[in-house]
Design a protein around this motif. Structure first.
Motif, PDB file in Angstrom:
ATOM      1  N   GLN A   1       0.824  -1.209   0.000  1.00 50.12           N
ATOM      2  CA  GLN A   1       0.000   0.000   0.000  1.00 50.12           C
ATOM      3  C   GLN A   1       0.859   1.260   0.000  1.00 50.12           C
ATOM      4  O   GLN A   1       0.477   2.272  -0.578  1.00 50.12           O
ATOM      5  CB  GLN A   1      -0.926  -0.009   1.218  1.00 50.12           C
ATOM      6  CG  GLN A   1      -2.195  -0.832   1.018  1.00 50.12           C
ATOM      7  CD  GLN A   1      -3.185  -0.640   2.142  1.00 50.12           C
ATOM      8  OE1 GLN A   1      -2.784  -0.520   3.303  1.00 50.12           O
ATOM      9  NE2 GLN A   1      -4.465  -0.620   1.819  1.00 50.12           N
ATOM     10  N   TYR A   2       2.026   1.184   0.672  1.00 44.67           N
ATOM     11  CA  TYR A   2       2.939   2.326   0.632  1.00 44.67           C
ATOM     12  C   TYR A   2       3.362   2.614  -0.805  1.00 44.67           C
ATOM     13  O   TYR A   2       3.526   3.774  -1.199  1.00 44.67           O
ATOM     14  CB  TYR A   2       4.163   2.029   1.487  1.00 44.67           C
ATOM     15  CG  TYR A   2       3.902   2.056   2.974  1.00 44.67           C
ATOM     16  CD1 TYR A   2       3.306   3.159   3.584  1.00 44.67           C
ATOM     17  CD2 TYR A   2       4.262   0.980   3.773  1.00 44.67           C
ATOM     18  CE1 TYR A   2       3.076   3.162   4.953  1.00 44.67           C
ATOM     19  CE2 TYR A   2       4.037   0.978   5.138  1.00 44.67           C
ATOM     20  CZ  TYR A   2       3.440   2.080   5.712  1.00 44.67           C
ATOM     21  OH  TYR A   2       3.202   2.087   7.064  1.00 44.67           O
ATOM     22  N   ARG A   3       3.555   1.575  -1.587  1.00 46.86           N
ATOM     23  CA  ARG A   3       4.023   1.751  -2.973  1.00 46.86           C
ATOM     24  C   ARG A   3       2.888   2.141  -3.909  1.00 46.86           C
ATOM     25  O   ARG A   3       3.041   3.039  -4.751  1.00 46.86           O
ATOM     26  CB  ARG A   3       4.673   0.466  -3.462  1.00 46.86           C
ATOM     27  CG  ARG A   3       5.148   0.539  -4.908  1.00 46.86           C
ATOM     28  CD  ARG A   3       5.982  -0.678  -5.283  1.00 46.86           C
ATOM     29  NE  ARG A   3       5.206  -1.896  -5.267  1.00 46.86           N
ATOM     30  CZ  ARG A   3       4.563  -2.399  -6.335  1.00 46.86           C
ATOM     31  NH1 ARG A   3       4.594  -1.743  -7.480  1.00 46.86           N
ATOM     32  NH2 ARG A   3       3.898  -3.524  -6.252  1.00 46.86           N
ATOM     33  N   LEU A   4       1.733   1.484  -3.786  1.00 53.09           N
ATOM     34  CA  LEU A   4       0.643   1.689  -4.732  1.00 53.09           C
ATOM     35  C   LEU A   4      -0.356   2.742  -4.279  1.00 53.09           C
ATOM     36  O   LEU A   4      -1.169   3.198  -5.086  1.00 53.09           O
ATOM     37  CB  LEU A   4      -0.093   0.358  -4.955  1.00 53.09           C
ATOM     38  CG  LEU A   4       0.756  -0.767  -5.558  1.00 53.09           C
ATOM     39  CD1 LEU A   4      -0.053  -2.046  -5.639  1.00 53.09           C
ATOM     40  CD2 LEU A   4       1.289  -0.382  -6.928  1.00 53.09           C
ATOM     41  N   GLY A   5      -0.314   3.107  -2.995  1.00 53.29           N
ATOM     42  CA  GLY A   5      -1.208   4.139  -2.495  1.00 53.29           C
ATOM     43  C   GLY A   5      -2.663   3.720  -2.603  1.00 53.29           C
ATOM     44  O   GLY A   5      -3.054   2.622  -2.240  1.00 53.29           O
ATOM     45  N   GLU A   6      -3.516   4.619  -3.149  1.00 55.31           N
ATOM     46  CA  GLU A   6      -4.947   4.362  -3.242  1.00 55.31           C
ATOM     47  C   GLU A   6      -5.266   3.308  -4.305  1.00 55.31           C
ATOM     48  O   GLU A   6      -6.425   2.878  -4.416  1.00 55.31           O
ATOM     49  CB  GLU A   6      -5.697   5.648  -3.551  1.00 55.31           C
ATOM     50  CG  GLU A   6      -5.579   6.700  -2.451  1.00 55.31           C
ATOM     51  CD  GLU A   6      -6.353   7.955  -2.792  1.00 55.31           C
ATOM     52  OE1 GLU A   6      -6.870   8.029  -3.937  1.00 55.31           O
ATOM     53  OE2 GLU A   6      -6.444   8.855  -1.931  1.00 55.31           O
ATOM     54  N   ARG A   7      -4.292   2.911  -5.074  1.00 55.09           N
ATOM     55  CA  ARG A   7      -4.536   1.876  -6.093  1.00 55.09           C
ATOM     56  C   ARG A   7      -4.736   0.498  -5.470  1.00 55.09           C
ATOM     57  O   ARG A   7      -5.168  -0.436  -6.158  1.00 55.09           O
ATOM     58  CB  ARG A   7      -3.360   1.812  -7.069  1.00 55.09           C
ATOM     59  CG  ARG A   7      -3.298   2.963  -8.048  1.00 55.09           C
ATOM     60  CD  ARG A   7      -2.135   2.759  -9.000  1.00 55.09           C
ATOM     61  NE  ARG A   7      -2.240   1.470  -9.673  1.00 55.09           N
ATOM     62  CZ  ARG A   7      -1.229   0.848 -10.290  1.00 55.09           C
ATOM     63  NH1 ARG A   7      -0.037   1.414 -10.292  1.00 55.09           N
ATOM     64  NH2 ARG A   7      -1.423  -0.319 -10.875  1.00 55.09           N
ATOM     65  N   LEU A   8      -4.442   0.332  -4.160  1.00 52.34           N
ATOM     66  CA  LEU A   8      -4.558  -0.985  -3.526  1.00 52.34           C
ATOM     67  C   LEU A   8      -5.346  -0.878  -2.227  1.00 52.34           C
ATOM     68  O   LEU A   8      -5.041  -0.072  -1.358  1.00 52.34           O
ATOM     69  CB  LEU A   8      -3.166  -1.571  -3.223  1.00 52.34           C
ATOM     70  CG  LEU A   8      -3.160  -2.868  -2.412  1.00 52.34           C
ATOM     71  CD1 LEU A   8      -3.876  -3.975  -3.168  1.00 52.34           C
ATOM     72  CD2 LEU A   8      -1.730  -3.269  -2.064  1.00 52.34           C
TER      73      LEU A   8
ATOM     74  N   MET B   1      -4.875  -0.115 -14.085  1.00 52.59           N
ATOM     75  CA  MET B   1      -4.710   1.282 -13.713  1.00 52.59           C
ATOM     76  C   MET B   1      -5.775   1.744 -12.717  1.00 52.59           C
ATOM     77  O   MET B   1      -5.630   2.792 -12.096  1.00 52.59           O
ATOM     78  CB  MET B   1      -4.790   2.166 -14.974  1.00 52.59           C
ATOM     79  CG  MET B   1      -3.701   1.843 -15.989  1.00 52.59           C
ATOM     80  SD  MET B   1      -2.023   1.955 -15.277  1.00 52.59           S
ATOM     81  CE  MET B   1      -1.980   3.689 -14.878  1.00 52.59           C
ATOM     82  N   THR B   2      -6.851   0.963 -12.575  1.00 55.54           N
ATOM     83  CA  THR B   2      -7.903   1.332 -11.621  1.00 55.54           C
ATOM     84  C   THR B   2      -7.534   0.836 -10.224  1.00 55.54           C
ATOM     85  O   THR B   2      -6.507   0.191 -10.021  1.00 55.54           O
ATOM     86  CB  THR B   2      -9.253   0.733 -12.063  1.00 55.54           C
ATOM     87  OG1 THR B   2      -9.093  -0.682 -12.149  1.00 55.54           O
ATOM     88  CG2 THR B   2      -9.674   1.280 -13.420  1.00 55.54           C
ATOM     89  N   THR B   3      -8.420   1.148  -9.265  1.00 55.06           N
ATOM     90  CA  THR B   3      -8.178   0.721  -7.885  1.00 55.06           C
ATOM     91  C   THR B   3      -8.279  -0.802  -7.776  1.00 55.06           C
ATOM     92  O   THR B   3      -9.270  -1.398  -8.196  1.00 55.06           O
ATOM     93  CB  THR B   3      -9.190   1.367  -6.936  1.00 55.06           C
ATOM     94  OG1 THR B   3      -9.049   2.781  -7.004  1.00 55.06           O
ATOM     95  CG2 THR B   3      -8.945   0.899  -5.490  1.00 55.06           C
ATOM     96  N   GLY B   4      -7.249  -1.398  -7.234  1.00 52.24           N
ATOM     97  CA  GLY B   4      -7.246  -2.851  -7.057  1.00 52.24           C
ATOM     98  C   GLY B   4      -7.633  -3.236  -5.636  1.00 52.24           C
ATOM     99  O   GLY B   4      -7.367  -2.497  -4.692  1.00 52.24           O
ATOM    100  N   HIS B   5      -8.253  -4.373  -5.534  1.00 54.38           N
ATOM    101  CA  HIS B   5      -8.692  -4.858  -4.212  1.00 54.38           C
ATOM    102  C   HIS B   5      -8.299  -6.319  -4.047  1.00 54.38           C
ATOM    103  O   HIS B   5      -8.512  -7.137  -4.947  1.00 54.38           O
ATOM    104  CB  HIS B   5     -10.207  -4.703  -4.064  1.00 54.38           C
ATOM    105  CG  HIS B   5     -10.720  -5.152  -2.716  1.00 54.38           C
ATOM    106  ND1 HIS B   5     -10.499  -4.425  -1.568  1.00 54.38           N
ATOM    107  CD2 HIS B   5     -11.400  -6.265  -2.342  1.00 54.38           C
ATOM    108  CE1 HIS B   5     -11.036  -5.066  -0.549  1.00 54.38           C
ATOM    109  NE2 HIS B   5     -11.595  -6.197  -0.995  1.00 54.38           N
ATOM    110  N   ILE B   6      -7.731  -6.627  -2.895  1.00 57.92           N
ATOM    111  CA  ILE B   6      -7.361  -8.011  -2.557  1.00 57.92           C
ATOM    112  C   ILE B   6      -8.177  -8.414  -1.339  1.00 57.92           C
ATOM    113  O   ILE B   6      -8.257  -7.674  -0.353  1.00 57.92           O
ATOM    114  CB  ILE B   6      -5.856  -8.136  -2.256  1.00 57.92           C
ATOM    115  CG1 ILE B   6      -5.036  -7.808  -3.511  1.00 57.92           C
ATOM    116  CG2 ILE B   6      -5.523  -9.543  -1.774  1.00 57.92           C
ATOM    117  CD1 ILE B   6      -3.547  -7.826  -3.272  1.00 57.92           C
ATOM    118  N   GLU B   7      -8.749  -9.595  -1.411  1.00 58.50           N
ATOM    119  CA  GLU B   7      -9.571 -10.110  -0.328  1.00 58.50           C
ATOM    120  C   GLU B   7      -9.026 -11.464   0.116  1.00 58.50           C
ATOM    121  O   GLU B   7      -8.821 -12.358  -0.713  1.00 58.50           O
ATOM    122  CB  GLU B   7     -11.020 -10.255  -0.776  1.00 58.50           C
ATOM    123  CG  GLU B   7     -11.969 -10.640   0.354  1.00 58.50           C
ATOM    124  CD  GLU B   7     -13.422 -10.674  -0.114  1.00 58.50           C
ATOM    125  OE1 GLU B   7     -14.291 -10.796   0.753  1.00 58.50           O
ATOM    126  OE2 GLU B   7     -13.657 -10.573  -1.331  1.00 58.50           O
TER     127      GLU B   7
END
Length: 585
Positions: free
Chosen positions: A444-451, A487-493
């Protein structure tokens, strides 16, 4: 043509010496003394009838006394349990559990009621003669399945089974047809008679050792308590509890049985034939000694023949019993050519073959499996460390990212301390999930709001034991091959749930789907956990998942492993199937 007597004798002797049947014919012929056989048989049958009747009557009387003693304790426990079922505090707690607004009990009052309830249960357990001597634990269950129990009580195994007890009388306790941790179970329904509704169950579980003391005078393995379906509920040997009692009717044992009219339990007393006929054997020996003088020559000849015939058989039997315990010793000193000699040669050949198989196959497979597991462990740590440091290096290049580097380094130190700390290779799922959360924070530090990420693990599964670093390769794959490709927001569950008594771990992402590679030895996409064979052209997601798949199969067998699901370019799902095992404590 005239046959020489010596040659004829040698021919006949060779024929006799080559067949065990002929030897036994000679033996039985020598022992056939008709008058003695008639007298001994008549004496034996008459004495057998007298002693058998006397001993069975004595055993039956003893069984009645023992069963009455056990029933007295069971009845006392049930009567006390019936008295406890009307406790005002207990009913108040259960009524509030059923309808939280009942009585307008606030949180402080609720805690006070629960504290008083536990104190009451502990008082019953530690301040009554029955509690101290016979009761192991007391449990109170509400209708939702919540359990209140005495201090240091073991978690019950089958509390849901209480719901299928018939309870022929709603306000009366009933003894269960099953055991819980080898403990006899007595339960009563808690009824709110003002609304005529069932609030829960109050159960008492007895100490197995205390019940055994009630029939400690019986020889081990001779007394059993079963339900009406012959399932053993209590026995001298704890390993037999839960097994089906076999009431054998062979000549080796006699079974005395009594059904308890109070509890419904069945009491069995098993008497061995050797014990049953001990006195008649003594009389038989006395009769035998009276005939020794007249049969001295016959007995001497019989002894010589029996020793010659049965000696090798006893030796072979002893060596076979050692072989059952994996002690393989060949038999020596057998020079005969009859069935015993052939059997001895076959036994020696079998021993030699088993030794060869152990040395060449079994030990080789163990060494191979141990080497493969060590190789996988050696790979996992440096592979993860390289990828993690790469993330830190990327973030440190930007002015905004340099501000979070200290936090990242602290998180990284936790990850490294976890991944390289020696010790048990199996940890709780709670610890593994914590590690994965640290790992995703770094990304998250690297990708920011993308993750973004979520973790959904039921509380009852947090204590399940899993291999260390089993989720990290899946999350790493989801970030690198999934979230980083969009390029959009990614989500991991991350999810965990139970399926058919197995543990399912899932990592889902909304990335670009499964990346297709022609990587020899990668994991097959499958909908069946039992399909585990590797082929050359498969859908693969990297060496990390392949190593994880191999590690799981080496630890648990071919039935367990990974399942990769492609969602047609809209993300991917990776599942892990593991056996359900729990950490101690």
């Amino acid at each position: 043509m005239r046959i020489h007597p010596i040659s004829l004798f040698r021919t006949v002797w060779r024929k006799i010496n080559s067949k065990l049947f002929y030897k036994m014919v000679i033996l039985y012929s020598l022992l056939t003394v008709i008058p003695l056989a008639l007298v001994s048989t008549t004496f034996y049958l008459r004495s057998k009838s007298i002693f058998e009747t006397r001993l069975l009557e004595s055993r039956s009387h003893t069984l009645v006394e023992t069963s009455d003693k056990i029933d007295f304790i069971l009845k006392a426990v049930a009567e006390n349990l019936e008295g406890y079922a009307d406790d005002r505090v207990m009913i108040s707690v259960l009524k509030n559990d059923r309808v939280p607004s009942t009585g307008e009990i606030n949180l402080a009052e609720r805690k006070s009621l629960e504290s008083n309830l536990i104190a009451f249960l502990n008082f019953v357990l530690t301040n009554t003669d029955l509690g101290i001597n016979y009761i192991d634990a007391i449990y109170l269950y509400n209708e939702a399945g919540k359990i209140y129990k005495t201090e240091n009580a073991t978690d019950p195994e089958f509390h849901l089974a209480l719901t299928v007890l018939p309870f022929s009388q709603r306000d009366k306790p009933e003894w269960a047809f099953f055991v819980d941790h080898s403990r006899l179970v007595c339960s009563i329904q808690i009824i709110d008679y003002t609304t005529n509704t069932k609030l829960g169950y109050l159960s008492v579980m007895l100490k197995p050792e205390a019940i055994k003391e009630l029939y400690a005078s019986y020889p081990e393995g001779s007394f059993f308590i079963t339900n009406n379906r012959n399932v053993i509920l209590s026995a001298g040997n704890p390993e037999s509890v839960g097994e089906l009692f076999q009431a054998r009717t062979s000549k080796q044992i006699v079974v005395n049985k009594r059904v308890s009219l109070y509890s419904g339990f069945v009491y069995f007393n098993v008497v061995s034939r050797s014990e049953l006929y001990h006195e008649i054997i003594q009389l038989g020996r006395f009769a035998a000694w009276t005939t020794i003088a007249s049969l001295g020559v016959v007995l001497l000849l019989t002894f010589v023949l029996l020793k010659r015939v049965t000696g090798p058989l006893r030796k072979l039997t002893m060596l076979m019993r050692k072989a059952e315990k994996e002690v393989f010793v060949p038999i020596k000193g057998i020079r005969s050519y009859d069935e015993i000699g052939i059997l001895s040669e076959s036994f020696n050949s079998l021993i030699a073959e088993v030794r060869d198989l152990i040395d060449k196959v079994y030990k080789a497979e163990l060494y191979k499996k141990d080497a493969e597991i060590k190789a996988i462990k050696m790979y996992m740590s440096p592979h993860f460390l390289y990828n993690t440091l790469e993330i830190v290096g990327i973030i440190a290049k930007s002015p905004e990212g340099i501000k979070v580097v200290p936090e990242m380094v602290q998180t990284l130190s936790r990850i490294l301390r976890f991944s390289i700390t020696p010790g048990n290779d199996f940890i709780s799922l709670k610890t593994e999930v914590q590690f994965v959360q640290w790992y995703m924070q770094l990304h998250q530090y690297r990708l920011g709001e993308r993750l973004t990420f979520t973790v959904q693990v039921p509380e009852e599964l947090l204590s399940v034991k899993v291999p260390k670093l089993i989720l990290q390769p899946l999350v790493e794959n989801a970030v690198i091959h999934g979230i980083s490709q969009i390029m959009t927001t990614g989500h991991i569950e991350v999810l965990a749930y139970e399926l058919d008594y197995d543990l399912i771990l899932e990592v889902r992402d909304n990335g670009g789907g499964v990346t297709r590679q022609e990587e020899p030895g990668s994991i097959v996409e499958t909908k069946d956990f039992t399909q585990t064979e590797a082929i050359n052209e498969k859908k693969g997601l990297g060496t990390g998942l392949n190593q994880l798949e191999t590690r799981i199969k080496l630890l648990y067998g071919a039935r367990y492993g990974l399942e990769i699901i492609d969602t047609a370019g809209e993300g991917a799902v990776i599942r892990i199937l593991l056996p359900m095992t729990f950490t101690e404590g």
